[in-house]
Design a protein around this motif. Structure first.
Motif, PDB file in Angstrom:
ATOM      1  N   VAL A  23       0.844  -1.182   0.000  1.00 53.02           N
ATOM      2  CA  VAL A  23       0.000   0.000   0.000  1.00 53.02           C
ATOM      3  C   VAL A  23       0.889   1.244   0.000  1.00 53.02           C
ATOM      4  O   VAL A  23       1.814   1.367   0.774  1.00 53.02           O
ATOM      5  CB  VAL A  23      -0.884  -0.012   1.253  1.00 53.02           C
ATOM      6  CG1 VAL A  23      -1.675   1.275   1.356  1.00 53.02           C
ATOM      7  CG2 VAL A  23      -1.804  -1.198   1.210  1.00 53.02           C
ATOM      8  N   TRP A 133      -3.480   4.223  -1.259  1.00 56.55           N
ATOM      9  CA  TRP A 133      -4.417   3.449  -2.060  1.00 56.55           C
ATOM     10  C   TRP A 133      -4.039   1.979  -1.961  1.00 56.55           C
ATOM     11  O   TRP A 133      -3.098   1.619  -1.267  1.00 56.55           O
ATOM     12  CB  TRP A 133      -4.488   3.945  -3.501  1.00 56.55           C
ATOM     13  CG  TRP A 133      -3.186   4.086  -4.216  1.00 56.55           C
ATOM     14  CD1 TRP A 133      -2.259   5.071  -4.028  1.00 56.55           C
ATOM     15  CD2 TRP A 133      -2.664   3.221  -5.222  1.00 56.55           C
ATOM     16  NE1 TRP A 133      -1.198   4.868  -4.873  1.00 56.55           N
ATOM     17  CE2 TRP A 133      -1.418   3.743  -5.607  1.00 56.55           C
ATOM     18  CE3 TRP A 133      -3.139   2.068  -5.841  1.00 56.55           C
ATOM     19  CZ2 TRP A 133      -0.632   3.132  -6.597  1.00 56.55           C
ATOM     20  CZ3 TRP A 133      -2.362   1.461  -6.819  1.00 56.55           C
ATOM     21  CH2 TRP A 133      -1.126   2.005  -7.190  1.00 56.55           C
ATOM     22  N   ASP A 134      -4.810   1.142  -2.580  1.00 52.88           N
ATOM     23  CA  ASP A 134      -4.750  -0.276  -2.260  1.00 52.88           C
ATOM     24  C   ASP A 134      -4.765  -1.115  -3.529  1.00 52.88           C
ATOM     25  O   ASP A 134      -5.789  -1.176  -4.214  1.00 52.88           O
ATOM     26  CB  ASP A 134      -5.967  -0.622  -1.384  1.00 52.88           C
ATOM     27  CG  ASP A 134      -5.861  -1.995  -0.731  1.00 52.88           C
ATOM     28  OD1 ASP A 134      -5.222  -2.899  -1.328  1.00 52.88           O
ATOM     29  OD2 ASP A 134      -6.423  -2.160   0.366  1.00 52.88           O
ATOM     30  N   THR A 136      -4.987  -4.173  -3.855  1.00 55.45           N
ATOM     31  CA  THR A 136      -5.738  -5.432  -3.770  1.00 55.45           C
ATOM     32  C   THR A 136      -7.198  -5.278  -4.174  1.00 55.45           C
ATOM     33  O   THR A 136      -7.924  -6.264  -4.232  1.00 55.45           O
ATOM     34  CB  THR A 136      -5.682  -6.023  -2.345  1.00 55.45           C
ATOM     35  OG1 THR A 136      -6.387  -5.157  -1.448  1.00 55.45           O
ATOM     36  CG2 THR A 136      -4.252  -6.199  -1.887  1.00 55.45           C
ATOM     37  N   GLY A 261      -6.686  -0.997   6.370  1.00 57.66           N
ATOM     38  CA  GLY A 261      -8.023  -1.486   6.063  1.00 57.66           C
ATOM     39  C   GLY A 261      -8.773  -1.942   7.295  1.00 57.66           C
ATOM     40  O   GLY A 261      -8.175  -2.186   8.343  1.00 57.66           O
ATOM     41  N   PRO A 264      -7.418  -5.923   7.249  1.00 53.64           N
ATOM     42  CA  PRO A 264      -6.170  -5.829   6.473  1.00 53.64           C
ATOM     43  C   PRO A 264      -5.769  -7.144   5.815  1.00 53.64           C
ATOM     44  O   PRO A 264      -5.038  -7.143   4.818  1.00 53.64           O
ATOM     45  CB  PRO A 264      -5.139  -5.393   7.514  1.00 53.64           C
ATOM     46  CG  PRO A 264      -5.915  -4.873   8.671  1.00 53.64           C
ATOM     47  CD  PRO A 264      -7.243  -5.571   8.651  1.00 53.64           C
ATOM     48  N   HIS A 267      -7.769  -6.653   2.578  1.00 57.10           N
ATOM     49  CA  HIS A 267      -7.341  -5.432   1.880  1.00 57.10           C
ATOM     50  C   HIS A 267      -6.528  -4.579   2.848  1.00 57.10           C
ATOM     51  O   HIS A 267      -7.079  -4.085   3.830  1.00 57.10           O
ATOM     52  CB  HIS A 267      -8.552  -4.638   1.386  1.00 57.10           C
ATOM     53  CG  HIS A 267      -9.424  -5.398   0.431  1.00 57.10           C
ATOM     54  ND1 HIS A 267      -8.984  -5.809  -0.806  1.00 57.10           N
ATOM     55  CD2 HIS A 267     -10.693  -5.830   0.550  1.00 57.10           C
ATOM     56  CE1 HIS A 267      -9.959  -6.464  -1.418  1.00 57.10           C
ATOM     57  NE2 HIS A 267     -11.004  -6.497  -0.617  1.00 57.10           N
ATOM     58  N   GLN A 269      -5.529  -1.591   2.856  1.00 59.08           N
ATOM     59  CA  GLN A 269      -5.923  -0.188   3.068  1.00 59.08           C
ATOM     60  C   GLN A 269      -7.423   0.043   2.969  1.00 59.08           C
ATOM     61  O   GLN A 269      -7.976   0.895   3.662  1.00 59.08           O
ATOM     62  CB  GLN A 269      -5.205   0.719   2.047  1.00 59.08           C
ATOM     63  CG  GLN A 269      -5.517   2.215   2.182  1.00 59.08           C
ATOM     64  CD  GLN A 269      -6.743   2.674   1.389  1.00 59.08           C
ATOM     65  OE1 GLN A 269      -7.088   2.073   0.387  1.00 59.08           O
ATOM     66  NE2 GLN A 269      -7.403   3.718   1.855  1.00 59.08           N
ATOM     67  N   TRP A 270      -8.123  -0.689   2.097  1.00 59.79           N
ATOM     68  CA  TRP A 270      -9.523  -0.368   1.790  1.00 59.79           C
ATOM     69  C   TRP A 270     -10.422  -0.465   3.015  1.00 59.79           C
ATOM     70  O   TRP A 270     -10.329  -1.402   3.807  1.00 59.79           O
ATOM     71  CB  TRP A 270     -10.039  -1.302   0.692  1.00 59.79           C
ATOM     72  CG  TRP A 270     -11.471  -1.038   0.310  1.00 59.79           C
ATOM     73  CD1 TRP A 270     -11.929  -0.100  -0.557  1.00 59.79           C
ATOM     74  CD2 TRP A 270     -12.632  -1.746   0.803  1.00 59.79           C
ATOM     75  NE1 TRP A 270     -13.300  -0.167  -0.641  1.00 59.79           N
ATOM     76  CE2 TRP A 270     -13.761  -1.154   0.184  1.00 59.79           C
ATOM     77  CE3 TRP A 270     -12.825  -2.795   1.695  1.00 59.79           C
ATOM     78  CZ2 TRP A 270     -15.064  -1.595   0.428  1.00 59.79           C
ATOM     79  CZ3 TRP A 270     -14.122  -3.232   1.964  1.00 59.79           C
ATOM     80  CH2 TRP A 270     -15.220  -2.637   1.321  1.00 59.79           C
TER      81      TRP A 270
END
Ligand SMILES: [Cu+2]
Length: 589
Positions: A23, A133-134, A136, A261, A264, A267, A269-270
């Protein structure tokens, strides 16, 4: 955000394609706690910055007294922006004709009905993003490992697919790298639709939530003097844009976006929804506007990633006269004391301050829970949007000859759209871990890259039954087409239906007609027009009429809407859209 009461949809978690790379964290934002974000927001005195109006760019020219098309070049720039008197200027990504004049939000583009406008969108952004941003979630990733992928979508506009801003038509600085659907640097907007309010914003694959959070958004309107003029709505200095967006700020004043995230392992970060602790209007946190005792037209756009607003003026004491929604006028104004505005939704309203005392201070407040509708109530800060301070009319002020017209635009088929050529079921799913953490959301259980299933014929009208099996309201947005909800009916025995849908993904086989028999909630009168965002309540089936033609003339589009790369429809909670509540829409000729 903590654990949230949501329906458990155990579909067996779809394996996430893990793209190599970590990330990107461009700043030390990760360390900022929720408490610190609230402290920064709480430290900002409300109503000290005057509400700015963004610069206007004319999307047409004059030649020997006649209106003629023009070509514009609009760039994306990194620059510093001051969100509040007491915050230092901080990096943002914004649109403008040059870096110096670029603003958050971008300049307002004023187009003319039936006058085509060409815009060359240029990316002048640096090699690295200012926000995390991510990789995945399905994401545009430059091969070189540097550059910020961007692409511009003109939201609410009828234009050819090549100019739609496909998520796969992204490009980095100087078009150094381009996505698989990229074909042209200049977009052509025919402006053939009825007059109304649109906006332009980024639409890059998997980066939309970060690129808009950074500032890549702006207002666009189509004027049509023959239609606009006779209504005598407030104009010029009394006609204002309010672009509302929530943002959190780190203690150094920079824009905050989470770097971790909610789950995590799925994801890094999401997170399912971004909610900011400060409310900005036209790029200023809780601004103030001095108004005279006269009528004002306010074009209110909710440009937030995920936050719904339920706004009212001093708790309902001063009404809103709604004259339009999204890119359409209503048939006649509707007077309300509160307005629920989903992300990406627009309401065009008139407020009459003439009845207010000459020293009145009128707050625009917000009461929408977040997530909507079952989340927490907004706090003392997020429950406020901006303030209007009424000042006495001066002797040199022009008289207010504006009106709230009795009648507006009677689009012939608003109430009775006529025969529909196809009926579809559109189901919304959210997938959760056993502990209730969201991992992704899909429409009809399908990914964006799965084969297209919605293939309407250009020039026709369809009926879409949108089934919301999640716990949240979702603002459904469609490209090219215009739509409106005609019925919202609660689903009964929801868990049985959800279990069947999750296993079978077929509304007819799951007996939808036995479940869509609950309470019917009326569609609000001020939403009965051709919209491009429809709020889809949880646990309901919302029936939506979708028109794939020009709704004022009933004529087909004067361009090939069936060309590649097609269009999309999606949820406009940007965190949902990116992961991946979005599906292709391909018109047949
Ligand atoms: Cu959504």
């Amino acid at each position: 955000m903590g654990s949230r009461a949501r329906m458990l949809l155990l579909n067996g978690l779809v394996a996430v394609l893990l793209v190599a790379g970590s990330v990107a964290t461009a700043q030390a934002a990760a360390a900022t706690s929720a408490q610190q974000l609230q402290q920064v927001a709480a430290s900002l005195e409300m109503y000290v910055d005057p509400l700015p109006q963004m610069p206007k760019i004319l999307g047409y020219g004059f030649q020997q007294g006649r209106v003629v098309p023009v070509n514009l070049t609009i760039g994306m720039f990194q620059k510093n922006w001051k969100f509040h008197r007491d915050l230092p200027a901080t990096p943002v990504f914004v649109y403008g004709q040059c870096a110096d004049s670029a603003t958050f939000p971008g300049p307002t583009i004023v187009a003319r009905h039936d006058v085509p406008l060409s815009v060359t969108w240029e990316n002048h952004l640096p090699d690295r993003h200012i926000l995390p941003w991510d990789p995945t979630v399905p994401t545009a990733i430059p091969k070189s490992g540097s550059g910020v992928p961007t692409v511009v979508h003109l939201h609410g506009s009828a234009h050819p697919p090549q100019s739609d801003g496909s998520a796969f038509a992204w490009f980095t600085s100087n078009f150094r790298e381009t996505g698989p659907a990229w074909t042209q640097a200049t977009y052509r907007y025919p402006n053939v639709q009825p007059p109304g309010n649109l906006w332009y914003h980024d639409h890059a694959l998997g980066l939309t939530r970060a690129n808009l959070l950074a500032g890549l958004l702006g207002a666009y309107l189509i004027e049509k003097p023959e239609v606009d003029g006779p209504m005598d709505l407030p104009c010029d200095a009394d006609d204002l844009h309010l672009v509302v967006a929530d943002r959190s700020f780190n203690s150094d004043g920079s824009l905050f976006m989470n770097a971790t995230g909610n789950d995590p392992a799925a994801h890094p970060q999401w997170q399912p929804e971004y909610f900011g602790e400060a409310i900005t209007v036209n790029g200023k946190a809780w601004p103030v506007l001095a108004v005279k005792r006269r009528r004002y037209r306010l074009r209110v756009l909710n440009a937030s990633n995920a936050r719904y607003f339920n706004v009212s003026l001093s708790n309902g004491l001063l009404p809103f006269h709604v004259v339009g929604s999204d890119s359409s006028y209503l048939a006649a104004p509707v007077t309300v004391t509160s307005l629920l505005i989903a992300p990406a939704e627009i309401f065009d309203i008139v407020v009459d301050f003439a009845s207010s005392s000459p020293t009145a201070e009128i707050e625009m407040t917000n009461s929408a829970p977040y997530p909507f509708p079952t989340g927490a109530a907004p706090g003392p800060r997020t429950g406020k949007v901006m303030k209007f301070v009424v000042t006495a009319n001066g002797p040199r002020d022009a008289p207010d000859n504006s009106t709230v017209p009795e009648r507006e635009v009677p689009y012939a088929n608003v109430a009775s759209p006529g025969p529909t050529s196809a009926t579809r079921y559109i189901a919304m799913y959210e997938y959760l871990t056993p502990s209730g953490q969201s991992t992704h959301l899909y429409i009809n259980g399908l990914r964006l890259e799965d084969p297209v299933t919605e293939t309407p014929r250009s020039g026709t009208t369809e009926l879409w039954h949108v089934i919301n099996l999640t716990g949240d309201n979702h603002p459904l947005h469609i490209h090219l087409g215009m739509f409106q909800a005609v019925k919202m009916q609660q689903l009964v025995d929801l868990q049985t239906f959800t279990d069947c849908m999750t296993a079978v993904n077929d509304a007819v086989k799951c007996g939808v007609n036995q479940h869509a028999v609950g309470d019917v909630v009326p569609v609000p009168d001020h939403e009965k027009t051709w919209k491009n965002v429809v709020k889809i309540p949880p646990g309901f089936m919302t029936t939506v009429v979708v028109a794939f033609k020009l709704v004022d003339t009933n004529q087909p589009y004067p361009f090939d809407a069936s060309a590649e790369p097609g269009y999309v429809y999606h949820c406009h909670i940007l965190d949902h859209e990116d992961n991946a509540m979005i599906r292709p829409l391909k018109l047949l000729p």
